[in-house]
Design an enzyme around this catalytic site. Structure first.
Site, PDB file in Angstrom:
ATOM      1  N   GLU A 121       0.853  -1.207   0.000  1.00 63.75           N
ATOM      2  CA  GLU A 121       0.000   0.000   0.000  1.00 63.75           C
ATOM      3  C   GLU A 121       0.887   1.256   0.000  1.00 63.75           C
ATOM      4  OE1 GLU A 121      -2.616   1.603   3.247  1.00 63.75           O
ATOM      5  OE2 GLU A 121      -4.186   0.506   2.209  1.00 63.75           O
ATOM      6  N   HIS A 216     -11.975   7.683  14.137  1.00 66.03           N
ATOM      7  CA  HIS A 216     -10.847   7.502  15.067  1.00 66.03           C
ATOM      8  C   HIS A 216      -9.648   8.401  14.798  1.00 66.03           C
ATOM      9  CE1 HIS A 216      -8.023   5.574  12.285  1.00 66.03           C
ATOM     10  NE2 HIS A 216      -9.060   5.000  11.753  1.00 66.03           N
TER      11      HIS A 216
END
Ligand code: UD1
Ligand code: UDP
Length: 374
Positions: A121, A216
């Site tokens: 990623e 979050h």
């Protein structure tokens, strides 16, 4: 047969574990590799939920999470803890995923030992070092010395090329989160009980449209979280919707959400869901309201519109495809965009086209072949 390539996979949080487990499964099953796993335990409960579902028993578990940990103590503990494991294991490669403190520290500890790093990623960039914070810089640090960069999309690969990363080390693979989603979907199809625990809530909210919520981000702590809570409370005043909100275990999230939202009829504040149950939530929801990175990738694959409570994103592909929209953390704007999707059928159907810019579920196979021939 030649000596297997020794790979140490290093991860520590829920999203890394989700995006890593299909790769660990593949490396374990491939005799060209000696696959070893080190978890930092940056997350404890939320990491263990994934390890258990995926059947992964790490060779090393640093178990270093502290309540309400600071970035500097976390990073210091990660660097020394992972360093010791590297000295013991002496792997040929270290693999890290994404942009967490574990990924950055694991990569740095490997670099300090001249062990080559493969970055899964790679190349996501928002262009703003404060959004997401500190992830944008974590990712750039890893990208500055990794030998292999597994970019999920051409956009990510191009960002690396603009930073003068050697193109020979860049592979466009898709995102392993799609491999993970396919795996969990077929597990649930085989064993529906894996995702059966939402049944009670589904019954309680029967006839209402479900909005799935997660939040979050560190940069949203304080005012941002208060505004998000305010928006949720206002949206939940409608009696045709219900919000299902698995609340992240970070105390900075929980104290605000519990104080602002506890006891509301249409809002279910629940514990973090394990991956099969979260996949079920993605399936039953009308839309997702989130500041998560991973959810921006999963929801479009399932044709669920995502309203992203951030100012910017390092995953522009969903926004460009029209399946995700940046709504920031202003309560009025979140309420307005949500209301529009709920009341304007055309706006909803324009965003709910299933589209998958993040991969075809075969990312792991590409990564494995690149590692085998590196
Ligand atoms: C971390 C990552 C973030 C990632 C997110 C995914 C960094 C700096 N942040 O943020 O990039 O998007 O994970 O969720 O790497 N806690 C528990 N149990 C758990 C997990 C967390 O109690 O299973 C609590 C602890 O009090 C812990 C706190 O949450 O100290 C913060 O955890 P931390 O990993 O530092 O930050 P996150 O906000 O989870
Ligand atoms: N997720 C989960 N249970 C939950 C909330 C999220 O399993 O209660 C999964 C979700 O499917 C996604 C990942 O966790 O794959 C996203 O993690 P998070 O939002 O914590 O981190 P980010 O992706 O923002 O780094």
């Amino acid at each position: 047969m030649s000596t297997p390539i020794k790979i140490l996979s290093v991860f520590g949080t829920r999203p890394e574990a989700i995006k890593f487990f299909p790769l660990v499964h593949a490396l374990d099953a491939d005799e060209r590799f000696d696959s070893r796993v080190c978890v930092s335990g940056q997350h404890r409960g939320m990491l263990d939920q994934v390890l258990e579902i995926a059947g992964i028993v790490p060779h090393h578990d640093l178990d270093l999470m502290q309540p309400d940990q600071t970035l500097d103590s976390l990073t210091a503990n990660l660097l020394t803890g992972i360093g010791k494991v590297l000295d013991e294991e002496q792997p040929d490669w270290v693999i890290v995923q994404g942009d967490t403190a574990t990924a950055m520290s694991g990569a740095l500890a490997a670099y300090y030992r001249k062990i080559p790093v493969a970055h899964v990623e790679a190349g996501l960039r928002s262009g703003n070092i404060h959004h997401p914070w500190p992830e944008e810089v974590n990712r750039k640090i890893v990208g500055s010395f990794a030998a292999l960069h597994f970019a999920p999309t051409e956009t990510a690969a191009n960002a690396l090329k603009r930073e003068a990363v050697d193109p020979a080390g860049i592979h466009v693979t898709g995102n392993t989160v799609i491999d993970a989603l396919h795996w969990i979907t077929s597990e649930i199809a085989r064993k529906p009980d894996l995702a059966g625990n939402l049944a009670e809530l589904e019954q309680r909210f029967a006839g209402k449209r479900i909005i799935g919520v997660t939040s979050h981000r560190r940069e949203n702590f304080g005012g941002g979280m208060e505004a998000i809570a305010d928006a949720i409370r206002r949206i939940a005043e409608r009696d045709d919707v219900a919000m299902i909100f698995p609340v992240h275990l970070n105390p900075n999230v929980r104290k605000v959400m519990n104080a602002e939202l506890e006891g509301l009829d249409n809002v279910a504040l629940i514990e973090p869901l394990d991956y099969p149950h979260f996949a079920r939530l993605l399936d039953i929801c009308t839309l997702m309201l989130t500041d998560s990175g991973g959810v921006q990738e999963e929801a479009p694959a399932l044709g669920k519109p995502v309203l992203v409570m951030r100012e910017t994103t390092e995953r522009p592909e969903g926004v460009e495809a029209g399946t995700a929209k940046l709504v920031g953390t202003d309560a009025d704007r979140i309420v307005a965009e949500c209301t529009r999707l709920l009341d304007d059928e055309a706006a909803y159907s324009a965003m709910s086209k299933a589209h998958n810019p993040f991969g075809d579920g075969k990312s792991v196979a590409r990564i494995v072949e690149a590692l085998a021939s590196a």
